[in-house]
Design a protein around this motif. Structure first.
Motif, PDB file in Angstrom:
ATOM      1  N   SER A 134     -25.890 -61.387  25.395  1.00 55.18           N
ATOM      2  CA  SER A 134     -25.824 -60.811  26.346  1.00 55.18           C
ATOM      3  C   SER A 134     -24.788 -60.330  27.031  1.00 55.18           C
ATOM      4  CB  SER A 134     -27.506 -60.669  26.887  1.00 55.18           C
ATOM      5  OG  SER A 134     -27.195 -61.410  27.793  1.00 55.18           O
ATOM      6  N   LEU A 135     -23.925 -61.279  27.337  1.00 58.80           N
ATOM      7  CA  LEU A 135     -22.883 -61.049  28.666  1.00 58.80           C
ATOM      8  C   LEU A 135     -21.432 -60.297  28.186  1.00 58.80           C
ATOM      9  CD1 LEU A 135     -23.683 -63.966  30.895  1.00 58.80           C
ATOM     10  CD2 LEU A 135     -22.982 -61.732  31.949  1.00 58.80           C
ATOM     11  N   GLY A 136     -21.360 -61.245  26.332  1.00 57.21           N
ATOM     12  CA  GLY A 136     -20.559 -60.765  25.760  1.00 57.21           C
ATOM     13  C   GLY A 136     -21.280 -58.999  25.163  1.00 57.21           C
ATOM     14  N   VAL A 137     -22.072 -58.721  25.199  1.00 65.55           N
ATOM     15  CA  VAL A 137     -22.433 -57.230  25.350  1.00 65.55           C
ATOM     16  C   VAL A 137     -21.656 -56.541  25.885  1.00 65.55           C
ATOM     17  CG1 VAL A 137     -24.947 -55.585  24.244  1.00 65.55           C
ATOM     18  CG2 VAL A 137     -24.577 -57.858  22.910  1.00 65.55           C
ATOM     19  N   GLY A 138     -22.443 -56.876  27.275  1.00 66.84           N
ATOM     20  CA  GLY A 138     -21.985 -56.700  28.523  1.00 66.84           C
ATOM     21  C   GLY A 138     -20.241 -56.018  28.257  1.00 66.84           C
ATOM     22  N   ALA A 139     -19.689 -57.194  28.269  1.00 62.42           N
ATOM     23  CA  ALA A 139     -18.564 -57.484  28.338  1.00 62.42           C
ATOM     24  C   ALA A 139     -17.564 -56.495  27.646  1.00 62.42           C
ATOM     25  CB  ALA A 139     -17.774 -58.291  27.885  1.00 62.42           C
ATOM     26  N   ALA A 140     -18.596 -56.188  26.647  1.00 69.30           N
ATOM     27  CA  ALA A 140     -18.119 -55.237  25.147  1.00 69.30           C
ATOM     28  C   ALA A 140     -18.102 -53.610  25.460  1.00 69.30           C
ATOM     29  CB  ALA A 140     -18.397 -55.697  23.495  1.00 69.30           C
ATOM     30  N   GLY A 141     -19.703 -53.580  26.303  1.00 74.82           N
ATOM     31  CA  GLY A 141     -19.973 -51.685  26.326  1.00 74.82           C
ATOM     32  C   GLY A 141     -18.594 -51.561  27.826  1.00 74.82           C
ATOM     33  N   LEU A 142     -18.648 -52.528  28.837  1.00 69.37           N
ATOM     34  CA  LEU A 142     -18.462 -52.241  30.073  1.00 69.37           C
ATOM     35  C   LEU A 142     -16.426 -51.113  29.434  1.00 69.37           C
ATOM     36  CD1 LEU A 142     -19.489 -54.531  32.401  1.00 69.37           C
ATOM     37  CD2 LEU A 142     -19.530 -52.456  32.656  1.00 69.37           C
ATOM     38  N   TRP A 143     -16.265 -52.548  28.518  1.00 69.54           N
ATOM     39  CA  TRP A 143     -14.503 -52.252  28.272  1.00 69.54           C
ATOM     40  C   TRP A 143     -14.428 -51.027  27.337  1.00 69.54           C
ATOM     41  CZ3 TRP A 143     -11.237 -54.482  24.134  1.00 69.54           C
ATOM     42  CH2 TRP A 143      -9.827 -54.793  24.709  1.00 69.54           C
ATOM     43  N   LEU A 144     -16.176 -51.135  26.719  1.00 67.37           N
ATOM     44  CA  LEU A 144     -15.755 -49.574  26.236  1.00 67.37           C
ATOM     45  C   LEU A 144     -15.769 -48.479  26.599  1.00 67.37           C
ATOM     46  CD1 LEU A 144     -15.677 -47.468  23.400  1.00 67.37           C
ATOM     47  CD2 LEU A 144     -17.822 -47.844  23.470  1.00 67.37           C
ATOM     48  N   ALA A 145     -16.410 -48.880  28.208  1.00 71.93           N
ATOM     49  CA  ALA A 145     -16.676 -47.047  28.691  1.00 71.93           C
ATOM     50  C   ALA A 145     -15.668 -47.510  29.868  1.00 71.93           C
ATOM     51  CB  ALA A 145     -17.827 -48.057  29.927  1.00 71.93           C
ATOM     52  N   GLY A 146     -14.596 -47.983  30.248  1.00 72.30           N
ATOM     53  CA  GLY A 146     -13.386 -47.927  30.784  1.00 72.30           C
ATOM     54  C   GLY A 146     -13.071 -48.726  31.863  1.00 72.30           C
ATOM     55  N   VAL A 147     -14.004 -49.889  31.941  1.00 80.36           N
ATOM     56  CA  VAL A 147     -13.907 -50.580  33.085  1.00 80.36           C
ATOM     57  C   VAL A 147     -12.671 -51.774  32.536  1.00 80.36           C
ATOM     58  CG1 VAL A 147     -15.038 -52.885  34.478  1.00 80.36           C
ATOM     59  CG2 VAL A 147     -15.918 -50.985  33.603  1.00 80.36           C
ATOM     60  N   ALA A 148     -11.993 -52.223  33.881  1.00 71.83           N
ATOM     61  CA  ALA A 148     -10.522 -52.192  33.494  1.00 71.83           C
ATOM     62  C   ALA A 148     -10.492 -53.539  32.944  1.00 71.83           C
ATOM     63  CB  ALA A 148     -10.005 -52.842  34.494  1.00 71.83           C
ATOM     64  N   VAL A 149      -9.915 -54.839  32.258  1.00 66.06           N
ATOM     65  CA  VAL A 149     -10.432 -55.684  32.173  1.00 66.06           C
ATOM     66  C   VAL A 149     -10.201 -56.961  33.108  1.00 66.06           C
ATOM     67  CG1 VAL A 149      -9.354 -58.247  31.105  1.00 66.06           C
ATOM     68  CG2 VAL A 149      -9.264 -56.230  29.845  1.00 66.06           C
ATOM     69  N   PRO A 150      -9.840 -56.917  34.063  1.00 63.65           N
ATOM     70  CA  PRO A 150      -9.812 -58.089  34.999  1.00 63.65           C
ATOM     71  C   PRO A 150     -11.387 -58.248  35.710  1.00 63.65           C
ATOM     72  CG  PRO A 150      -7.708 -57.048  35.730  1.00 63.65           C
ATOM     73  CD  PRO A 150      -8.599 -56.274  34.871  1.00 63.65           C
ATOM     74  N   PHE A 151     -11.966 -56.893  35.499  1.00 61.16           N
ATOM     75  CA  PHE A 151     -13.488 -57.054  36.340  1.00 61.16           C
ATOM     76  C   PHE A 151     -14.336 -57.062  34.876  1.00 61.16           C
ATOM     77  CE2 PHE A 151     -10.539 -53.440  38.423  1.00 61.16           C
ATOM     78  CZ  PHE A 151     -10.995 -53.867  40.178  1.00 61.16           C
ATOM     79  N   LEU A 152     -13.638 -57.314  34.457  1.00 59.77           N
ATOM     80  CA  LEU A 152     -14.654 -58.433  33.286  1.00 59.77           C
ATOM     81  C   LEU A 152     -14.891 -59.749  32.702  1.00 59.77           C
ATOM     82  CD1 LEU A 152     -13.427 -55.852  30.137  1.00 59.77           C
ATOM     83  CD2 LEU A 152     -15.564 -55.298  31.760  1.00 59.77           C
ATOM     84  N   ALA A 153     -13.653 -59.693  33.800  1.00 61.36           N
ATOM     85  CA  ALA A 153     -14.254 -61.542  33.442  1.00 61.36           C
ATOM     86  C   ALA A 153     -15.319 -62.437  34.043  1.00 61.36           C
ATOM     87  CB  ALA A 153     -12.353 -61.746  34.496  1.00 61.36           C
ATOM     88  N   PRO A 154     -15.802 -62.329  34.209  1.00 64.87           N
ATOM     89  CA  PRO A 154     -17.540 -62.804  35.373  1.00 64.87           C
ATOM     90  C   PRO A 154     -17.772 -62.641  33.056  1.00 64.87           C
ATOM     91  CG  PRO A 154     -16.906 -61.431  36.725  1.00 64.87           C
ATOM     92  CD  PRO A 154     -15.662 -60.869  35.860  1.00 64.87           C
ATOM     93  N   TRP A 155     -17.970 -61.365  33.278  1.00 64.62           N
ATOM     94  CA  TRP A 155     -18.577 -61.869  31.882  1.00 64.62           C
ATOM     95  C   TRP A 155     -18.126 -61.863  30.168  1.00 64.62           C
ATOM     96  CZ3 TRP A 155     -22.641 -57.862  31.944  1.00 64.62           C
ATOM     97  CH2 TRP A 155     -23.327 -56.654  32.398  1.00 64.62           C
ATOM     98  N   LEU A 156     -17.019 -62.125  30.722  1.00 60.19           N
ATOM     99  CA  LEU A 156     -16.648 -63.165  29.387  1.00 60.19           C
ATOM    100  C   LEU A 156     -16.230 -63.974  29.614  1.00 60.19           C
ATOM    101  CD1 LEU A 156     -13.379 -60.390  28.815  1.00 60.19           C
ATOM    102  CD2 LEU A 156     -15.244 -60.282  27.463  1.00 60.19           C
ATOM    103  N   VAL A 157     -16.312 -64.257  30.846  1.00 58.03           N
ATOM    104  CA  VAL A 157     -16.673 -65.834  30.855  1.00 58.03           C
ATOM    105  C   VAL A 157     -17.928 -66.377  30.593  1.00 58.03           C
ATOM    106  CG1 VAL A 157     -16.324 -67.395  32.627  1.00 58.03           C
ATOM    107  CG2 VAL A 157     -14.439 -66.343  33.396  1.00 58.03           C
TER     108      VAL A 157
END
Length: 385
Positions: A130-153
């Protein structure tokens, strides 16, 4: 429906392999060093490419093999395709959308596995998905990669920890004495799931209240690691010989780096750039994830391609090089802000990964065809019977 033939499954590893090579190329660019390939966007997509395009595809492929349904292969196909599209000149939205579709397909794959046999360890893994889905969705929405680190981790860490919990349960042959209440509340597995859900909540909180969220992330990560370490069979198998010992050494070394990452978040809070950011990400994605890949490759590859990866002491070479050069990179380079140590350690990391890939490919090609895929009861690993 049955699994596709091993040759077809092997082809699905090709996009993951290309994503890995492109990611290593991007790592050279990020280190400011010459690289074989120079793409304008490669440095910007380095993290998601490695996490979703490479490791995500491998995870999804292994889960599809475990499910034994052709429909399950939508996840590795989409994640692999999304990783390749990241390297293409197509608009960013196309590749990110395909990766999101692949992450959702992986989540649905877990739903199918849950319906077949629900378990607490599987719930931990599904939380990671579910965190992987969240990371991909947030990235598609334009959230910068550094802020996605907790989701990818969280995606990768909870997936691996869930598998290690499951293997620990198999090894210990859980009995009534492992449960502190009739309904099972208080079991270490239940505590691990609670902490995994706490990590997911903390990842969401980190987007709006990073000062609190990141420290909670560090706390839950360290606590979950402590629970899993208590259950992990690696504490026993490290005292054996051959493949079980090699796998245990790689697993325990990975845990040490995960503790470093969790402690950094807990003590320092948000890390979005600079040496702290570099140290956390590479402690997780190199020290923990790649070490786990090296540990479990002798089990994953035979399950997917039906050819064994025979154990050889040479496997310790890339593993040792990975951890020694990561120590140089993090403890000398990041901690003391020494660019030479960062670059030298980074190159050593890349050499270690490539050396392992070459060694694995040569061993698989030269080895005989596997009679059948291994199962957790027969050999520790990420593959479910």
């Amino acid at each position: 429906m049955q699994n596709p033939r091993p040759a077809a499954r092997t082809l699905l590893l090709v996009p993951a392999g290309l994503a890995l090579l492109a990611g290593l190329d991007g790592a050279l660019l990020l280190l400011g060093l010459p690289a074989p390939l120079r793409l304008d966007r490669l440095e910007d997509v380095h993290g998601p490419l490695m996490v979703l395009g490479f490791v995500g595809t491998v995870i999804a492929l292994e889960r599809a093999v475990a499910l034994r349904s052709r429909l399950g292969y939508a996840a590795p196909v989409l994640l692999g395709l999304g990783g390749l599209l990241l390297l293409s000149p197509l608009p960013n939205g196309v590749s990110r959308g395909v990766l999101l579709a692949g992450a959702v397909a992986l989540g649905l794959l877990y739903v199918a596995l849950w319906r077949r046999q629900p378990s607490l360890p599987l719930a931990v893994e599904a939380t990671g998905a579910s965190l992987g889905v969240g990371a991909a969705g947030l990235w598609l929405a334009g959230v910068a990669v550094p802020f996605l680190a907790p989701w990818l981790v969280g995606f990768l860490v909870l997936t691996v920890l869930g598998e290690r919990i499951e293997l620990g349960a198999v090894g210990r042959r859980l009995g009534p004495s492992d449960t502190t209440a009739p309904d099972g509340v208080g079991r270490p597995e239940a505590l691990a799931l609670t902490l995994a859900l706490g990590y997911a909540a903390s990842a969401a909180l980190a987007l709006i209240a990073p000062g609190v969220g990141y420290r909670l992330l560090g706390m839950t990560l360290v606590a979950c690691l402590a629970v899993v370490l208590r259950l992990d069979v690696a504490r026993r198998t490290v005292r054996t010989t051959g493949l079980p010992r090699y796998m245990a050494v790689a697993v325990l070394a990975g845990y040490a780096w995960l503790a470093v990452a969790g402690a950094t978040w807990l003590l320092l809070g948000p890390q979005w750039q600079g040496r702290g950011y570099d140290a956390v990400l590479h402690a997780v994605f190199l020290g923990f994830v790649i070490s786990m890949v090296m540990a479990h490759a002798p089990v994953i590859l035979p399950a997917v391609v039906r050819r064994p990866l025979p154990y050889t002491p040479l496997l310790y070479g890339p593993l040792a090089l990975l951890h020694v050069t990561l120590l140089v990179r993090v403890l000398a380079g990041d901690a003391w802000d020494l660019p030479v140590a960062v670059a030298g350690g980074g190159v050593g990391n890349i050499v270690a990964v490539l050396a392992f890939v070459v060694l694995a490919l040569v061993s698989v090609v030269r080895g005989p065809r596997a009679a059948r895929a291994p199962t957790p009861a027969a050999a520790p690993g990420l593959v479910r019977a």
